[in-house]
Design an enzyme around this catalytic site. Structure first.
Site, PDB file in Angstrom:
ATOM      1  N   SER A 161       6.776   9.138  12.346  1.00 30.51           N
ATOM      2  CA  SER A 161       5.731   9.000  11.325  1.00 30.51           C
ATOM      3  C   SER A 161       6.309   9.167   9.931  1.00 30.51           C
ATOM      4  CB  SER A 161       4.629  10.042  11.545  1.00 30.51           C
ATOM      5  OG  SER A 161       3.824  10.129  10.393  1.00 30.51           O
TER       6      SER A 161
ATOM      7  N   LYS B 145       0.834  -1.215   0.000  1.00 33.03           N
ATOM      8  CA  LYS B 145       0.000   0.000   0.000  1.00 33.03           C
ATOM      9  C   LYS B 145       0.867   1.263   0.000  1.00 33.03           C
ATOM     10  CE  LYS B 145      -2.874   0.815   3.617  1.00 33.03           C
ATOM     11  NZ  LYS B 145      -2.641   2.153   4.202  1.00 33.03           N
ATOM     12  N   SER B 146       1.875   1.304   0.853  1.00 35.33           N
ATOM     13  CA  SER B 146       2.726   2.500   0.927  1.00 35.33           C
ATOM     14  C   SER B 146       3.415   2.759  -0.411  1.00 35.33           C
ATOM     15  CB  SER B 146       3.799   2.306   2.004  1.00 35.33           C
ATOM     16  OG  SER B 146       3.202   2.257   3.272  1.00 35.33           O
TER      17      SER B 146
ATOM     18  N   ARG C 165       2.831   5.908  -3.280  1.00 26.19           N
ATOM     19  CA  ARG C 165       3.975   6.719  -3.704  1.00 26.19           C
ATOM     20  C   ARG C 165       4.219   6.583  -5.198  1.00 26.19           C
ATOM     21  NH1 ARG C 165       4.156   5.670   1.583  1.00 26.19           N
ATOM     22  NH2 ARG C 165       5.419   6.938   3.027  1.00 26.19           N
TER      23      ARG C 165
ATOM     24  N   LYS D 267      -4.707   5.698  14.827  1.00 30.11           N
ATOM     25  CA  LYS D 267      -4.774   5.065  13.503  1.00 30.11           C
ATOM     26  C   LYS D 267      -6.230   5.108  13.007  1.00 30.11           C
ATOM     27  CE  LYS D 267      -0.437   4.102  13.070  1.00 30.11           C
ATOM     28  NZ  LYS D 267       0.352   4.785  12.052  1.00 30.11           N
TER      29      LYS D 267
ATOM     30  N   ARG E 290      -7.780  -3.137   9.468  1.00 28.50           N
ATOM     31  CA  ARG E 290      -6.888  -4.067  10.171  1.00 28.50           C
ATOM     32  C   ARG E 290      -7.558  -4.687  11.405  1.00 28.50           C
ATOM     33  NH1 ARG E 290      -2.689  -3.389   6.858  1.00 28.50           N
ATOM     34  NH2 ARG E 290      -2.040  -1.265   6.373  1.00 28.50           N
TER      35      ARG E 290
ATOM     36  N   ARG F 228      -6.589   1.611  18.043  1.00 25.83           N
ATOM     37  CA  ARG F 228      -6.368   0.164  17.895  1.00 25.83           C
ATOM     38  C   ARG F 228      -6.096  -0.552  19.208  1.00 25.83           C
ATOM     39  NH1 ARG F 228      -3.265   0.259  11.989  1.00 25.83           N
ATOM     40  NH2 ARG F 228      -5.224   0.312  10.809  1.00 25.83           N
TER      41      ARG F 228
ATOM     42  N   ASP G 202       1.754  -1.204  11.824  1.00 27.67           N
ATOM     43  CA  ASP G 202       0.412  -1.619  11.374  1.00 27.67           C
ATOM     44  C   ASP G 202       0.097  -3.074  11.736  1.00 27.67           C
ATOM     45  OD1 ASP G 202      -0.090   0.881  10.289  1.00 27.67           O
ATOM     46  OD2 ASP G 202       0.710   0.329   8.327  1.00 27.67           O
TER      47      ASP G 202
ATOM     48  N   GLY H 232      -5.305   7.947   5.445  1.00 30.44           N
ATOM     49  CA  GLY H 232      -4.404   8.914   6.062  1.00 30.44           C
ATOM     50  C   GLY H 232      -3.169   9.145   5.208  1.00 30.44           C
TER      51      GLY H 232
HETATM   52  C1  S3P Z   1       2.407   4.850   6.234  1.00 27.15           C
HETATM   53  C2  S3P Z   1       2.929   5.215   7.448  1.00 27.15           C
HETATM   54  C3  S3P Z   1       2.369   4.758   8.741  1.00 27.15           C
HETATM   55  C4  S3P Z   1       1.440   3.569   8.579  1.00 27.15           C
HETATM   56  C5  S3P Z   1       0.490   3.754   7.427  1.00 27.15           C
HETATM   57  C6  S3P Z   1       1.252   3.936   6.118  1.00 27.15           C
HETATM   58  C7  S3P Z   1       3.032   5.361   4.999  1.00 27.15           C
HETATM   59  O1  S3P Z   1       1.626   5.829   9.312  1.00 27.15           O
HETATM   60  O2  S3P Z   1       0.727   3.344   9.757  1.00 27.15           O
HETATM   61  O3  S3P Z   1      -0.354   2.634   7.288  1.00 27.15           O
HETATM   62  O4  S3P Z   1       2.753   4.825   3.896  1.00 27.15           O
HETATM   63  O5  S3P Z   1       3.834   6.298   5.093  1.00 27.15           O
HETATM   64  P1  S3P Z   1       2.304   6.933  10.285  1.00 27.15           P
HETATM   65  O6  S3P Z   1       3.142   7.825   9.457  1.00 27.15           O
HETATM   66  O7  S3P Z   1       1.122   7.650  10.892  1.00 27.15           O
HETATM   67  O8  S3P Z   1       3.082   6.153  11.296  1.00 27.15           O
END
Ligand code: S3P
Length: 438
Positions: free
Chosen positions: A168, A22-23, A27, A347, A398, A351, A320, A95
Site C-alpha cells: 500500500s 490524483k495521487s 501530494r 477499496k 471507478r 470491487r 485501480d 482514502g
Molecule cells: C494511492 C494508493 C493506492 C490507490 C489509491 C491511491 C495513493 O491505495 O488504490 O487510489 O495515492 O497512494 P493503497 O495504498 O490502498 O493501495
C-alpha cells in the site's frame, strides 16, 4: 443520486486530455502546504478527493489559492508548525487524503478528527493506526478500526523501521510523512513495490530520502526535515483516468483515439502492459518528462482482445485499473483469470463483488473467487444483458466509470444508479466521453 444510461455507441475518435493525476495532486498540496514559501501547482486535479486535501491543508494553516488560469498557489505552514484544526476534517470519499494526512498529524503536537462518507467510513484504517501508534501517536477509532477517528500526534515522535504488511502506497506514505517531523531516520521496508510518487516528490521539495534495496526488498529512509523548500509542480495526466478511455477505444470497433499527456510512471503503467498482452493496439507518441514523471500521448485503436492469465505480481502497478480491465475481459475472446487481488475488496467498494454483480447484470459471464475474477469473454460480440440493466456504483467512482464503458458495448444499455461519485476523481469524464463518441 443521479442515474444515467450508457448505450451502445459508434467509435471513439479524436484527441482528448484527461485531468491531472490524483495521487500526485494530493501530494503536491500536502508537500507545498508543508514548505515555507510559495509553491505553484499546474494541472492539479480539481476533483472532490483532492479538494478535501486542500481544505484540510488550509485547516492546518497553509494558504491555498486558485487563480483564474487554473494555477494553484500554496504558502506552506512549515513542517512542525501545523495548526490544530478547529473542526473535524471531512475527507469525503478519499482514502488517500485520510491515510496520508493521518501520517502528517501523527508527528505534530495537535489533535485532529477525521470523518468521511459511508464508503470511507467502512474502510480499514488499522493499517495506518498500527505504525503511527508505534511512532507515538494516540488514536481512538470507531469499532473495527474505521472512521470517525481522533488522532493525537506525538512531538517528538519516535522513528521506526516499518515493514509493510500490505502492498500500500498510502501506508508507506503515511509513515514517511510522519517521519518528516520525527527526530532521526524513519524507514519503510517495501517487499512489493508500490507507486513511488511520495519518494520522488519529497526529494523535489528538498527532503532527504534514500531509496535502497536489501534481499530484493525496497528500503526507503527519510530524515527529519524541518525545512521543505517550495517547488513548482506540473501534474501529469492521470493514467488511472486514461484507463477508461484506453479500454473503451480498444473494445469499440473502429475507434482511433489519442489521449494526451498520460503519466507512465512504471509503478502505475501495469494496465498498458496487460492490455498489450491481450492484443490491444496502443502506441506511445512523443514520450517526454513532465514534473519528473515519464509521460506520453497514447494513440489507442480498436483491436480484438484475447483473454489471458494476469500475473498477480503486476497488481500493485494497476491496482485501480482492475474494474475497467474486467470490462475489457468481458469482450475478449476466451477466459481472463485474475488472482492475488484481496486488496480490491477494501477499496471505495468491494470491487470484486461490485464488478462481478454489475458485469453479470450487463450480460457478462463472470466467476467470483476469494481473490480475483475469472471472466469468459464474448469474443468481440456486444454484451447482451437485460434491456437497461441497472447496476450499482456503490459510492465508487471507478465502478461507475467502468460500467459506463461496459454500456458502450452492450446491446441493451447499462443504467448506472448513481454517477455522482465520478466527481471524486474525474469531473470531466462525462464531457470527454460525449466528445469522443460524438
Ligand atoms: C494511492 C494508493 C493506492 C490507490 C489509491 C491511491 C495513493 O491505495 O488504490 O487510489 O495515492 O497512494 P493503497 O495504498 O490502498 O493501495
Amino acid at each position: 443520486m443521479i442515474s444515467h444510461t450508457f448505450a451502445h455507441t459508434g467509435p471513439l475518435k479524436g484527441t482528448i486530455r484527461v485531468p491531472g493525476d490524483k495521487s500526485i495532486s494530493h501530494r503536491s498540496l500536502m508537500f507545498a502546504g508543508l514548505a515555507v514559501g510559495e509553491s505553484r501547482i499546474t494541472g492539479l486535479l480539481e476533483g472532490e478527493d483532492v479538494l478535501a486535501t486542500a481544505a484540510a491543508m488550509r485547516a492546518f494553516g497553509a494558504q491555498i489559492e486558485r487563480s483564474a488560469d487554473g494555477i494553484w498557489t500554496v504558502y506552506g505552514a512549515g513542517v512542525g508548525s501545523l495548526l490544530e484544526p478547529k473542526q473535524a476534517l471531512d475527507m469525503g470519499n478519499s482514502g488517500t487524503s485520510t491515510r496520508l494526512l493521518m501520517g502528517l498529524v501523527a508527528s505534530h503536537a495537535i489533535t485532529a478528527t477525521f470523518i468521511g462518507d459511508a464508503s470511507l467510513s467502512g474502510r480499514p484504517m488499522k493499517r495506518v493506526i498500527d505504525p503511527l501508534t508505534q511512532m507515538g501517536a494516540s488514536i481512538e477509532a470507531s469499532a473495527g478500526g474505521t472512521l470517525p477517528l481522533m488522532l493525537r500526534g506525538a512531538a517528538p515522535a519516535v522513528p521506526i523501521t516499518y515493514r509493510l504488511p500490505v502492498a500500500s502506497a498510502q501506508v508507506k506514505s503515511a509513515v514517511l510523512l510522519a517521519g518528516l517531523n520525527t527526530p532521526g531516520i524513519t524507514r519503510v521496508i517495501e517487499p512489493v513495490p508500490t507507486r513511488d510518487h511520495t519518494e520522488r516528490m519529497l526529494t523535489g521539495f528538498g527532503a532527504t530520502v534514500e531509496v535502497g534495496e536489501e534481499n530484493g526488498e525496497k528500503i526507503i529512509a527519510i530524515h527529519c526535515e524541518a525545512d521543505l523548500m517550495p517547488c513548482d509542480v506540473v501534474v501529469p495526466g492521470d493514467p488511472s483516468s486514461a484507463a477508461f478511455f484506453m479500454v473503451a477505444a480498444s473494445i469499440v470497433p473502429g475507434s482511433d483515439l489519442t489521449i494526451m499527456n498520460v503519466g507512465l510512471n512504471p509503478t502505475r503503467a501495469g494496465l498498458l502492459h496487460v492490455l498489450r498482452q491481450m492484443g490491444a493496439d496502443i502506441k506511445e507518441v512523443n514520450p517526454r518528462e513532465v514534473g519528473g514523471e515519464p509521460v506520453a500521448d497514447l494513440r489507442v485503436r480498436y483491436a480484438p482482445l484475447s483473454g489471458i492469465d494476469v500475473d498477480p505480481a503486476i497488481a500493485p502497478a494497476m491496482i485501480d485499473e482492475f474494474p475497467v480491465l474486467f470490462v475489457a475481459a468481458a469482450i475478449a475472446s476466451g477466459t481472463t483469470r485474475t488472482s492475488g487481488l484481496d486488496e480490491l475488496r477494501v477499496k471505495e467498494s468491494d470491487r470484486l463483488a461490485a464488478m462481478a454483480a454489475a458485469l453479470t447484470a450487463a450480460g457478462a459471464q463472470v466467476e467470483e473467487h476469494e481473490d480475483g475474477l475469472s471472466i469468459h469473454g464474448t469474443g468481440g460480440e456486444p454484451l447482451r444483458g437485460t434491456a437497461n440493466a441497472r447496476v450499482k456504483s456503490l459510492l465508487d467512482h471507478r465502478i461507475a466509470m467502468s460500467m459506463a464503458v461496459a454500456g458502450l458495448v452492450s446491446t441493451g444499455g447499462v443504467e448506472v444508479d448513481d454517477i455522482s461519485p465520478i466527481n471524486t476523481s474525474f469531473p470531466t469524464f462525462m464531457g470527454l466521453l460525449a466528445e469522443a463518441t460524438a
